[in-house]
Structure formats: structure tokens, C-alpha cells
Design a protein around this motif. Structure first.
Motif, PDB file in Angstrom:
ATOM      1  N   ILE A  19       0.851  -1.202   0.000  1.00  0.00           N
ATOM      2  CA  ILE A  19       0.000   0.000   0.000  1.00  0.00           C
ATOM      3  C   ILE A  19       0.882   1.246   0.000  1.00  0.00           C
ATOM      4  O   ILE A  19       0.610   2.208  -0.723  1.00  0.00           O
ATOM      5  CB  ILE A  19      -0.949   0.001   1.225  1.00  0.00           C
ATOM      6  CG1 ILE A  19      -1.832  -1.262   1.242  1.00  0.00           C
ATOM      7  CG2 ILE A  19      -1.773   1.274   1.278  1.00  0.00           C
ATOM      8  CD1 ILE A  19      -2.584  -1.563  -0.034  1.00  0.00           C
ATOM      9  N   GLN A  20       1.934   1.222   0.798  1.00  0.00           N
ATOM     10  CA  GLN A  20       2.849   2.360   0.845  1.00  0.00           C
ATOM     11  C   GLN A  20       3.442   2.626  -0.538  1.00  0.00           C
ATOM     12  O   GLN A  20       3.470   3.769  -0.999  1.00  0.00           O
ATOM     13  CB  GLN A  20       3.957   2.087   1.853  1.00  0.00           C
ATOM     14  CG  GLN A  20       4.962   3.218   1.957  1.00  0.00           C
ATOM     15  CD  GLN A  20       6.102   2.890   2.906  1.00  0.00           C
ATOM     16  OE1 GLN A  20       6.089   1.888   3.600  1.00  0.00           O
ATOM     17  NE2 GLN A  20       7.096   3.745   2.920  1.00  0.00           N
ATOM     18  N   ALA A  21       3.892   1.584  -1.210  1.00  0.00           N
ATOM     19  CA  ALA A  21       4.472   1.751  -2.548  1.00  0.00           C
ATOM     20  C   ALA A  21       3.448   2.328  -3.509  1.00  0.00           C
ATOM     21  O   ALA A  21       3.759   3.235  -4.290  1.00  0.00           O
ATOM     22  CB  ALA A  21       5.003   0.416  -3.063  1.00  0.00           C
ATOM     23  N   PHE A  22       2.203   1.824  -3.457  1.00  0.00           N
ATOM     24  CA  PHE A  22       1.155   2.330  -4.337  1.00  0.00           C
ATOM     25  C   PHE A  22       0.914   3.819  -4.100  1.00  0.00           C
ATOM     26  O   PHE A  22       0.853   4.610  -5.046  1.00  0.00           O
ATOM     27  CB  PHE A  22      -0.157   1.548  -4.113  1.00  0.00           C
ATOM     28  CG  PHE A  22      -1.347   2.182  -4.769  1.00  0.00           C
ATOM     29  CD1 PHE A  22      -1.517   2.124  -6.141  1.00  0.00           C
ATOM     30  CD2 PHE A  22      -2.290   2.873  -4.021  1.00  0.00           C
ATOM     31  CE1 PHE A  22      -2.601   2.723  -6.759  1.00  0.00           C
ATOM     32  CE2 PHE A  22      -3.378   3.483  -4.622  1.00  0.00           C
ATOM     33  CZ  PHE A  22      -3.536   3.406  -5.998  1.00  0.00           C
ATOM     34  N   ILE A  23       0.801   4.221  -2.840  1.00  0.00           N
ATOM     35  CA  ILE A  23       0.485   5.618  -2.529  1.00  0.00           C
ATOM     36  C   ILE A  23       1.669   6.532  -2.823  1.00  0.00           C
ATOM     37  O   ILE A  23       1.496   7.620  -3.382  1.00  0.00           O
ATOM     38  CB  ILE A  23      -0.034   5.746  -1.087  1.00  0.00           C
ATOM     39  CG1 ILE A  23      -1.430   5.098  -1.042  1.00  0.00           C
ATOM     40  CG2 ILE A  23      -0.085   7.201  -0.625  1.00  0.00           C
ATOM     41  CD1 ILE A  23      -2.107   5.063   0.284  1.00  0.00           C
ATOM     42  N   LEU A  24       2.882   6.085  -2.506  1.00  0.00           N
ATOM     43  CA  LEU A  24       4.060   6.904  -2.819  1.00  0.00           C
ATOM     44  C   LEU A  24       4.214   7.094  -4.325  1.00  0.00           C
ATOM     45  O   LEU A  24       4.668   8.153  -4.778  1.00  0.00           O
ATOM     46  CB  LEU A  24       5.326   6.265  -2.240  1.00  0.00           C
ATOM     47  CG  LEU A  24       5.456   6.290  -0.717  1.00  0.00           C
ATOM     48  CD1 LEU A  24       6.700   5.525  -0.274  1.00  0.00           C
ATOM     49  CD2 LEU A  24       5.477   7.708  -0.170  1.00  0.00           C
ATOM     50  N   ASN A  25       3.831   6.097  -5.102  1.00  0.00           N
ATOM     51  CA  ASN A  25       3.912   6.197  -6.559  1.00  0.00           C
ATOM     52  C   ASN A  25       2.764   7.001  -7.160  1.00  0.00           C
ATOM     53  O   ASN A  25       2.741   7.235  -8.369  1.00  0.00           O
ATOM     54  CB  ASN A  25       3.929   4.803  -7.196  1.00  0.00           C
ATOM     55  CG  ASN A  25       5.260   4.117  -7.027  1.00  0.00           C
ATOM     56  OD1 ASN A  25       6.297   4.763  -6.983  1.00  0.00           O
ATOM     57  ND2 ASN A  25       5.232   2.806  -6.911  1.00  0.00           N
ATOM     58  N   ASN A  26       1.802   7.386  -6.336  1.00  0.00           N
ATOM     59  CA  ASN A  26       0.639   8.118  -6.830  1.00  0.00           C
ATOM     60  C   ASN A  26       0.396   9.384  -6.020  1.00  0.00           C
ATOM     61  O   ASN A  26      -0.682   9.589  -5.445  1.00  0.00           O
ATOM     62  CB  ASN A  26      -0.598   7.208  -6.808  1.00  0.00           C
ATOM     63  CG  ASN A  26      -0.532   6.145  -7.867  1.00  0.00           C
ATOM     64  OD1 ASN A  26      -0.778   6.403  -9.035  1.00  0.00           O
ATOM     65  ND2 ASN A  26      -0.158   4.934  -7.471  1.00  0.00           N
ATOM     66  N   ASN A  27       1.415  10.240  -5.959  1.00  0.00           N
ATOM     67  CA  ASN A  27       1.326  11.576  -5.355  1.00  0.00           C
ATOM     68  C   ASN A  27       1.050  11.584  -3.866  1.00  0.00           C
ATOM     69  O   ASN A  27       0.481  12.531  -3.342  1.00  0.00           O
ATOM     70  CB  ASN A  27       0.253  12.434  -6.059  1.00  0.00           C
ATOM     71  CG  ASN A  27       0.548  12.658  -7.506  1.00  0.00           C
ATOM     72  OD1 ASN A  27       1.695  12.922  -7.857  1.00  0.00           O
ATOM     73  ND2 ASN A  27      -0.453  12.522  -8.351  1.00  0.00           N
ATOM     74  N   GLY A  28       1.456  10.537  -3.159  1.00  0.00           N
ATOM     75  CA  GLY A  28       1.207  10.490  -1.723  1.00  0.00           C
ATOM     76  C   GLY A  28       2.489  10.456  -0.918  1.00  0.00           C
ATOM     77  O   GLY A  28       3.586  10.353  -1.456  1.00  0.00           O
ATOM     78  N   SER A  29       2.311  10.529   0.397  1.00  0.00           N
ATOM     79  CA  SER A  29       3.440  10.501   1.322  1.00  0.00           C
ATOM     80  C   SER A  29       3.320   9.274   2.220  1.00  0.00           C
ATOM     81  O   SER A  29       2.305   8.570   2.205  1.00  0.00           O
ATOM     82  CB  SER A  29       3.422  11.759   2.194  1.00  0.00           C
ATOM     83  OG  SER A  29       2.282  11.732   3.054  1.00  0.00           O
TER      84      SER A  29
END
Length: 193
Positions: free
Chosen positions: A33-43
Motif C-alpha cells: 500500500i505504501q508503494a502504491f500511494i508513494l507512486n501516486n502523489n502520496g506521502s
């Protein structure tokens, strides 16, 4: 232990606030989930918040007698997190997407998505097996790059390469080996069907 049995034990443990089961669910799922969110404009904080919200949804569902998980826990959490994150991005104006509000609100994997969820489970399992077969140092190198988001300079230092070009070259070779292992297993599985 049978994977389905393990999933049911974890789900039951979550419903009963078993800290060990909750810890296992976190360990097995948060990095994806972290990888998905970091790859999509997230922190990292966004990933923690979204993951926590998804865990709470799964917790609430697990307490219902009528709830039957029709996919693996990781697939359910990924689908829920993806919908939550896309909704947040849309509200921030960072991601232009037309999602029907009812689709976003419904966090269960729908019948139309079940086949996709099952295929995703199979693909995840094949990828995990391929990573295990890949061995070291490739496994650690690819995880450091793709999951922990280490740069080429950091990889060169971590693995003792003389420069970033050597690190990049080794990462490419490892990735090609992983793809070969993945598709060999994937194609074998499809031939057996």
C-alpha cells in the motif's frame, strides 16, 4: 498451513482484536500500500492513514456474521486502499478521474471485480515465489529500489558498486531475471489450466 485457513485465522484474529494477527496483517500488506500511494502523489503519512482506514473497514466487516471474504486479505486491502486514495486525490484535484460516488463508497470487491481480484492474488503469489527463487543480492536490491525507493547512489553504496551506472546495470539484470522467473511460472500455470 492451508493459505485459506491462514486467511480465516487472521480475519478472525482481527475481529477479536488479537494483536499478533493485526501485526501480521500489517507486516504482510503495508509495504504494498505504501508503494502504491508513494507512486501516486502520496506521502508515508498518507499511506499510514489510508491503510489504517482500510484496516478499520476490514475490522468492521470481519465482525459481521454475514461477511465472507471472497479474496485474499491483501487483495481486499489493496482494493479498499486504492478506492480511498483515488477519492482523496480527486478531492485534492491532483487526479482527474470520473468515479461514481457509489463506486468509491462501496469498499467491498464487487462481483465484477472478483475474477480480477482472484487473478491479482495468483499474480501476487507467482511474484512472491519468483522473488524467493531470485535469491540474493537481487531480491534485496529490487526491494530496496522498488519498495523502499532507494536511489541509485544509495544502492551503489549499499551493495558496494563502484558507481551508479554499475548499480543501474545490476538492477536491470536482476529485474530481467525476475521477469524470466515470473513468466516461466505464469506460463506454466496457464498451460496446466
Amino acid at each position: 498451513m492451508n493459505p485459506d485457513k491462514k486467511e480465516q485465522i487472521l480475519l478472525s484474529g482481527l475481529a477479536n482484536n488479537d494483536s499478533k494477527c493485526i501485526e501480521i496483517i500489517y507486516e504482510n500488506n503495508f509495504s504494498t500500500i505504501q508503494a502504491f500511494i508513494l507512486n501516486n502523489n502520496g506521502s508515508y503519512d498518507d499511506a499510514r492513514d489510508v491503510f489504517q482506514e482500510a484496516i478499520m473497514i476490514l475490522y468492521e466487516k470481519s465482525k459481521l456474521d454475514s461477511f465472507a471474504l471472497s479474496s485474499q486479505i491483501k487483495t481486499f486491502l489493496y482494493a479498499v486502499c486504492k478506492k480511498i486514495w483515488l477519492k482523496r486525490l480527486q478531492s485534492r484535484g491532483k487526479y482527474a478521474i470520473n468515479l461514481d460516488a457509489s463506486v468509491i463508497e462501496n469498499t467491498l470487491v464487487q462481483n465484477d471485480d472478483i475474477e480480477n481480484a482472484r487473478q491479482q492474488d495468483i499474480d501476487f503469489n507467482i511474484m512472491e515465489a519468483a522473488l524467493e527463487k531470485l535469491g540474493e543480492p537481487c531480491r534485496t536490491l529490487l526491494k530496496a529500489y522498488y519498495i523502499k525507493k532507494k536511489g541509485m547512489g544509495e544502492l551503489a553504496e549499499m551493495f558496494g558498486y563502484t558507481n551508479t551506472d554499475n548499480a543501474k546495470n545490476q538492477k536491470y539484470k536482476c529485474l530481467m531475471r525476475l521477469k524470466k522467473l515470473f513468466f516461466a511460472q505464469y506460463n506454466k500455470l496457464n498451460e496446466d489450466e
